[in-house]
Design a protein around this motif. Structure first.
Motif, short mmCIF file in Angstrom:
data_model
loop_
_atom_site.label_atom_id
_atom_site.label_comp_id
_atom_site.label_asym_id
_atom_site.label_seq_id
_atom_site.Cartn_x
_atom_site.Cartn_y
_atom_site.Cartn_z
N MET A 2 47.07 26.99 44.34
CA MET A 2 46.32 26.34 43.27
C MET A 2 47.25 25.69 42.26
N GLN A 3 48.41 26.31 42.02
CA GLN A 3 49.37 25.74 41.08
C GLN A 3 49.93 24.42 41.61
N ILE A 4 50.17 24.35 42.89
CA ILE A 4 50.67 23.12 43.48
C ILE A 4 49.63 22.02 43.38
N ALA A 6 47.20 21.78 41.17
CA ALA A 6 47.09 21.38 39.77
C ALA A 6 48.26 20.49 39.36
N PHE A 7 49.45 20.84 39.81
CA PHE A 7 50.62 20.01 39.51
C PHE A 7 50.47 18.61 40.07
#
Length: 98
Positions: A2-4, A6-7
Motif C-alpha cells: 500500500m505504501q508503494i 500511495a507513493f
C-alpha cells in the motif's frame, strides 16, 4: 504494498501538477518551455499556491474545464473528507448502539 501504491499516486500527482504549472506559464506568459519549468519548480513547492497554479495551468494550458481541473488537483481532499465523514458517522452510531 500500500505504501508503494500511495507513493506512486502522489508522485504522479506531483509530476502532473508541475507540468500543469509549466503549461500555464507557457500559455499565459509565452515563455519557452525550459524557462517555464525553472519558474514552475519554486511555485510548485508551495502547497496551496502550487495547487492553485496547477488548476489555472490545467484550465489555460491544457484547456480543461474548471470542474475537471479542480477535481484533478483536489480529489485527495475529497477522498479524505469522505473517509473522515464515514469514520465520524461510525463513531456516532457506535455511541448510540452502546
Amino acid at each position: 504494498m500500500m505504501q508503494i501504491a500511495a507513493f506512486l499516486v502522489f508522485l504522479a500527482m506531483g509530476v502532473t501538477n508541475l507540468l500543469a504549472v509549466q503549461a500555464g506559464l507557457t500559455a499565459v506568459l509565452g515563455v519557452p518551455v525550459a524557462i517555464a519549468l525553472v519558474v514552475a519548480v519554486p511555485v510548485f513547492y508551495f502547497r496551496f499556491v502550487g495547487s492553485a497554479a496547477g488548476i489555472v495551468g490545467a484550465i489555460v494550458g491544457w484547456q480543461m474545464s474548471v470542474p475537471m481541473a479542480v477535481l484533478l488537483f483536489c480529489w485527495p481532499v475529497l477522498v479524505y473528507g469522505f473517509l473522515r465523514g464515514g469514520a465520524e458517522a461510525r463513531t456516532i452510531l457506535a455511541r448510540r448502539a452502546a
